[in-house]
Every structure is written in structure tokens, then in C-alpha cells.
Design an enzyme around this catalytic site. Structure first.
Site, short mmCIF file in Angstrom:
data_model
loop_
_atom_site.label_atom_id
_atom_site.label_comp_id
_atom_site.label_asym_id
_atom_site.label_seq_id
_atom_site.Cartn_x
_atom_site.Cartn_y
_atom_site.Cartn_z
N HIS A 68 47.18 -19.95 13.57
CA HIS A 68 46.55 -19.74 12.99
C HIS A 68 46.50 -19.44 11.16
O HIS A 68 45.96 -19.19 10.16
CB HIS A 68 45.64 -18.97 12.82
CG HIS A 68 45.00 -19.44 14.20
ND1 HIS A 68 44.02 -20.43 14.47
CD2 HIS A 68 44.55 -18.68 15.30
CE1 HIS A 68 43.34 -20.51 15.86
NE2 HIS A 68 43.71 -19.41 16.27
N ASN A 141 37.49 -21.68 19.08
CA ASN A 141 38.54 -22.76 18.28
C ASN A 141 37.72 -24.18 18.81
O ASN A 141 36.42 -24.05 19.48
CB ASN A 141 39.69 -23.25 19.74
CG ASN A 141 40.70 -21.69 18.99
OD1 ASN A 141 41.09 -21.59 18.27
ND2 ASN A 141 41.53 -21.80 20.56
#
Length: 692
Positions: A68, A141
């Protein structure tokens, strides 16, 4: 200013009408020249201004996130639609209309900090709630499942998907041997692979993708009663994606496509909005399911447990400084508040540890919670002291508990504080999984069969592209053998695309898997959520050149802009253009620096000379071809439809609802065009391979 900016107010720094200083506040007389012994002499060691400036520069960067790393963020608020006090004592849900400040970070997973936005990848959707009772991080997510069932495999997964260690390629992509080698040996990944190969992995915008908490969590009310819960964020603009050819071209034209889209929408007042839906079910219901709700590779189909929409998330302010906020924000799955608790999901258990641990390394020590973007609005009182980068100045002589010298303070909150849900342990200590964890294919089949025809084509094409990059034939065969347990049609299509014979199906762990309760779930298709039907913030390109009919351009800029679209006038160059009427029209951009893939729709105004110029310009013809191939809405006025024919588009036999041809931009033509833009794209234009 929203309440969430509270921790940031004291550290905001505005240099307007201020003199230059050192970090110690000493005014700087000359910032152009270092201190030297004579005009051509050596620089002097005593130049503390030079030394401070260079030293700080040398240490400006911090370690990037392991996953990320590539992210974009925004401030906003969560507003509850109703009180959920019967289910949870969590502060954001205690009353209808209550607003809780939030900071949200969207991200890709695999790429490094400088990678492109439009890679085929999972997208992070992390929300930090600054609640009355501390910070709650819902770290999710844009896909509701994950590759693995147990956190002990997480380092292996990330090592496999990252660039291969011998040559550090590929960047921000999963199309390589090590990733597919790993997942082909982990059949539990099959369901997640279906999502990853679908259009979910290439969203049109952060504003047009769902978010999920992934795991099953607990809601706990004031009486200590608990239910299971899954979290869903649904975008008001609908769920829309790119097509692969579009994503590839965007990555070259504008690697910051998603970041720019989010920033510009907020700056324009088109605030991204999502509704929060909860799937709430009891342990008794969960026990009866054919799958295990503690398995992060499984969903709870909405046909089994419908969504209960309980609030909305609105993002209404961009960060003041990317590093201080978006880069330094620390999300931790361990950060929950009273009313929210964990389940025994073995992947979640590892995340609870991992996030805190990595922030200590990335942000320089255990006091990362004092960085303003991470600081809670709720007051912090405990006996934790010192450490690197400590900001708080604690008063008094006491730094332990219990104590009498400090009047017993800070004191325990008792039942008013966080109380973990009491769940009895069962069985012996083992390294094993429940039997239901061994069924890996039923929900992968459910996902595939729930897609529309064009979405199924895209999934097959995704596998074909990815596996064609794999250099070891045995890995390709293993993946196709997995797919035979999902869909014979899909496996055959992928095998044909790879020029290989169908291998035998991969042996199943369970010879007699339990029957699935749901075999078709329309909610799993992106088309299930088309959005609010408007064109707010949609990007529309109006082509212009010498001889274009100016009244068409001006009327469309006003009409489409009035409906909320972001309209750009594109010429062969930026600046002034002479129109058919002899007027001057200014182009905002050019077909050279803003290609078709950056837009949602195309307008070709009328003008005899303009049509001739466009028909002879390869860049314009490429622009038109891409708009057609990608199913975009196209409005052609007057003789501008000739440009489509020159571009190789047979408009007589290929006319469709997303192609609007009219003499003038009247109300009827405009209404049809707006409807086509709102529909996002027309997938019926697609051919594989493309004919245009």
C-alpha cells in the site's frame, strides 16, 4: 473547518508574509550563497545555515510502506442514518445524524510509492474514524476477500507478488512467475484471483469503487451482547471500471490518474460519497453456512444476509500537505473502540500485530500516534513515556499505575472502557484449519457465474494476459487446472488463449464439498450498482480546431457543465483557434497532451473545415478510435460523423445508443448524450481482437 482538523490546527504553517528562518527561528539574510573565505575561497564549516539545510534534506525521506505504498487521501465525515445502540455501543453509530470526522486513504497494494495508479491490483480503502472514544481504523480493500486464510502466509504472498529479487521486475504488476507460482500452489487463492482478474482490479476512479472490511468483525452493545458483522462501502456514483487497453494507455499518459481524479473532484466541490452497509448475523446463523465466516477467502452472499444501510461517508477536504497527512497517516487493524471487536479470523489475528509493528519502523518509533494526522480527538492519558519523537509534555511525578501520589490518576474506566468480548476457547492448541476452510472453489464459481457476458470475457482476457507473461509452462498448467474447478468454459477459453491443451482438473481437498446455498448473486457484478444516473464530475472532451462551429462548442460547454460534467475543449494545440464564425475560441488542452483514455465521453462539433482537418490528423483519428473501442459516449454534430468513417468505424452497421448523431446540439440530442455518459460505456462495441 471540520472537526477532524482539530489535531492539525496547531501545526499548520503558512509562510505568507513571513521572513525566511532556520529551524531554530533565526532569520536568514541570504539563502542564495554559502559562507566562503573570499569570493572564490572554500566554503566554511561554520556555516550552520548551510549545514542545517543540507542535513535536513539528506533525511527528508522515510521508509515507504511494504504494501500500500502508493496512496491518496482525503478528509471528510461519516454521518449515521440511525442509532445502532441495540447492536453496538460504538460511538459513530450512537445517534441518527451524528457526524464523526474521518481521514480516508486509497491505495494500490503491490507497487512502490512512485508506481502508476492504474495497475491491475487490489485497492486499499482505509478509513480512520476520529471518534469520541478514540480512533477506529477500518482498514479494508475494494475486494471483500483475500488470497490467503492465515497470516502466517502473508510474508510469502507479498514476497511472491513483489518484483522478483534477482532483477527487481516487474513493478506494480502481478504478471510474473513468482506470483503465479505461489498462488497456483495455494488453491485457497482461487476466489481472490477471480476478483483480481475482473474489472474490479482496474477501477475507473476511487470515487467509483466499493470498499470492504474483508474480515468478519463483532459488534458489541452496552449489555455485552454480540453479533457478527461485515462492512461494505458503496459509492453513490456507482461501481465503474476501466477496460484493460484503457488502463495501459492511461498509465503512460497520466500515471497519477486516480490521485488527480480524487483531488480535482474535491476541489470542484463534487465530494465523493459512499454509503455504509452492514451484514449482521448471529453465530448460530454463521454455524449453519456451508462456508466458515472466519475464512477471509469467503464472502457472505447478500442473498443470505442482505445489507443494512446505516450511514454515509463524505470526503470534502483535500490534505494541506501530502507528506504530513497522506504519507504519515498510520492505519492499524488493531485500532478498535468500545462496541467493535475482533473474531478468531486467523488472517485478522496477524494483521492486528503487523500494522502496529510496521508503523514503529516506518514512522521512527512508538510515538507515531502523536503525529497530528494520527492523533485522536479524544484526550490521551496513560503512563506511557518517552521514546523517540515524543511530543507530549507530561506533568507531575507519577508515571505508573496504581499510584497514590497522583491521586490514582489516570484511573481505569471499568465497564465504561473497552471490554473484550468474552469468548470461551475450544480444543487443543493445534496448527490446523477447520474442515470448511478446505473448500476453495464454490465461491470462485459463484463470482464468475454472477458476472455479465462482457465481464466474463474480461476475466478470461485478464488470465490470458497475466499467464502469457509467465515463462514456466508448468505454472500456467497448474493455474488452468485450478480454473477447471471454477468453470470449464473459463478454463477452456484461457487454455485456448495460451495455445495449450486442457490439463486435468486440480484435485480437490474435499471429495464431497458442502452444497452452496447461493449459486447466482447479481450483486457481485459491477453493473448491479450503476450509480445515481447523473454525469457529475464525468470528463467530456470537445474537440476543436480551425473552422469549428463555435456556437456548438459554447452551447455544449454550458449545457454539460451545467449538469456537473468536467468539460475540456481540446485543440491541435492549446490557446486561440479561429472558428467557422470568424471568432476566437480558446482550447484548454490538446489532443497531444490529453488523449482519449483520460475522458469518459467525446464530442465532435460541426464545421466543414474542422472536419477536413480532423480527418487528416492521425492523432485525432486515434483519439476517436480509442473512444469507440472503449465504449465511450460519442456525440457527432453535422458532418462530423464523417470523421468516424475515416477512423474506420462503420457507423451504418455499428450505430448504438452510445453514439448520438445530430445536426445541432438540441435538447433531444443532448438528453440522449447525457444518458449515454451516465451509462459509463457500451460494452457491446467490444470485439476480441478489436476490429477498429
Amino acid at each position: 473547518m471540520d472537526a477532524g482538523s482539530g489535531p492539525l490546527l496547531r501545526v499548520r504553517n503558512d509562510a505568507g508574509d513571513r521572513r525566511l528562518t532556520t529551524n531554530q527561528g533565526v532569520p536568514v539574510a541570504d539563502n542564495q550563497n554559502s559562507l566562503k573565505a573570499g569570493l572564490r575561497g572554500p566554503a566554511l564549516l561554520k556555516d550552520f545555515i548551510l549545514r542545517e539545510k543540507i542535513t535536513h534534506f539528506d533525511h527528508e525521506r522515510i521508509p515507504e510502506r511494504i504494501v500500500h505504498a502508493r496512496g491518496s487521501g482525503a478528509h471528510g465525515y461519516f454521518e449515521a442514518y440511525e442509532s445502532l445502540s441495540e447492536l453496538t455501543r460504538a460511538a459513530p453509530f450512537e445517534a441518527a445524524g451524528k457526524r464523526t470526522p474521518v481521514f480516508v486513504r486509497f491505495s494500490t497494494v503491490a507497487g512502490e510509492r512512485g508506481s502508476k495508479d492504474t495497475a491491475r491490483d487490489v485497492r486499499g480503502f482505509a478509513v480512520k474514524f476520529y471518534t469520541d472514544e478514540g480512533n477506529w481504523d477500518l482498514v479494508g480493500n475494494n475486494m471483500p476477500v483475500f488470497f490467503i486464510q492465515d497470516a502466517i502466509k502473508f510474508p510469502d504472498l507479498v514476497h511472491a507478488v513483489k518484483p522478483e529479487p534477482h532483477h527487481a521486475m516487474p513493478q506494480a504488476a502481478s504478471a510474473h512467475d513468482t506470483f503465479w507460482d505461489f498462488v497456483s500452489l495455494m488453491p485457497e487463492s482461487t476466489h481472490m484471483l477471480m476478483w483480481l482478474m475482473s474489472d474490479r482490479a482496474i477501477p475507473r476512479s476511487f470515487r467509483m469503487m466499493q470498499g470492504f472490511g474483508v474480515h468478519t468483525f463483532r459488534l458489541v452493545n452496552a449489555d455485552g451482547d454480540s453479533v457478527f458483522c461485515k462492512f461494505h462501502w458503496n459509492p453513490v456514483l456507482g461501481t465503474h471500471s476501466l477496460v484493460w487497453d484503457e488502463a495501459v494507455k492511461i498509465s503512460g499518459a497520466d500515471p497519477d490518474f486516480h490521485r488527480r481524479d480524487l483531488w480535482e473532484a474535491i476541489e470542484a466541490g463534487d465530494y465523493p460519497e459512499y454509503e455504509l452497509g452492514l451484514q449482521i448475523f448471529t453465530p448460530e446463523q454463521a454455524e449453519a453456512f456451508s462456508f466458515d465466516v472466519l475464512d477471509a477467502t469467503k464472502i457472505v452472499p447478500e442473498e443470505l444476509v442482505p445489507l443494512r444501510v446505516v450511514g454515509r461517508l463524505v470526503l470534502n477536504r483535500n490534505p494541506d500537505n501530502f507528506f504530513a497527512e497522506t504519507e504519515q497517516v498510520a492505519f492499524c487493524a488493531a485500532h478498535v473502540i468500545p462496541g467493535i471487536d475482533f473474531t478468531n479470523d486467523p488472517l485478522l489475528a496477524g494483521r492486528i500485530h503487523s500494522y502496529v509493528d510496521t508503523q514503529i519502523s516506518r514512522l521512527g518509533g512508538p510515538n507515531f500516534h502523536e503525529i497530528p494526522i494520527n492523533a485522536p480527538l479524544a484526550p490521551v492519558h496513560n503512563n506511557q513515556r518517552d521514546g523517540m519523537h515524543r511530543q507530549a509534555i507530561h506533568r507531575g511525578r507519577v508515571s505508573y499505575e496504581p499510584n497514590s501520589l497522583g491521586g490514582g490518576c489516570p484511573f481505569q474506566a471499568g465497564a465504561a472502557g473497552f471490554v473484550s468480548f468474552s469468548e470461551p476457547s475450544e480444543g487443543d492448541e493445534v496448527r490446523a484449519k477447520p474442515e470448511k476452510f478446505a473448500e476453495h472453489f464454490a465461491q470462485a464459481t459463484l463470482f464468475y457465474e454472477s458476472q455479465t457476458a462482457f465481464e466474463k470475457r474480461h476475466i478470461a482476457a485478464g488470465f490470458r494476459f497475466e499467464l502469457s507473461k509467465v515463462t514456466v509452462p508448468a505454472i500456467r498448467r497448474r493455474v488452468v487446472s485450478m480454473l477447471r474447478n471454477v468453470s470449464e468454459t473459463l478454463a477452456a477459453e484461457v487454455a485456448a488463449g495460451l495455445g495449450m491443451a486442457l490439463p486435468p482438473a486440480m484435485p480437490r481437498a474435499l471429495e464431497r464439498p458442502p452444497a452452496a446455498e447461493v449459486t447466482l448473486s447479481p450483486a457481485l457484478s459491477l453493473t448491479a450498482r450503476p450509480g445515481d444516473g447523473g454525469i457529475r464530475s464525468r470528463r467530456v472532451a470537445i474537440l476543436a480546431t480551425r473552422g469549428v462551429r463555435a456556437k456548438d462548442v459554447r452551447a455544449l460547454v454550458e449545457a454539460l457543465g451545467g449538469r456537473g460534467a468536467a468539460v475540456r475543449v481540446l485543440g491541435p494545440h492549446v490557446g486561440a483557434l479561429e472558428t467557422e464564425e470568424g471568432e476566437t475560441l480558446d482550447a484548454d488542452a490538446s489532443v497531444e497532451n490529453e488523449p482519449s483514455v483520460l475522458f469518459d465521453a467525446l464530442v465532435l462539433p460541426a464545421g466543414e473545415e474542422a472536419v477536413a482537418l480532423w480527418s487528416a490528423d492521425g492523432r485525432v483519428l486515434e483519439f476517436v478510435r480509442d473512444a469507440w473501442r472503449h465504449g465511450k459516449a460519442i456525440l457527432a454534430l453535422g458532418t462530423a460523423s464523417e470523421v468516424l468513417s475515416v477512423a474506420g468505424i462503420d457507423i451504418e452497421s455499428n450505430a448504438d445508443d452510445a453514439l448520438v448523431m445530430a445536426e445541432f446540439a438540441g435538447e433531444e440530442a443532448l438528453s440522449r448524450f447525457v444518458g449515454a455518459i451516465a451509462g459509463h460505456r457500451n460494452p457491446e462495441r467490444e470485439t476480441d481482437p478489436p476490429r477498429v
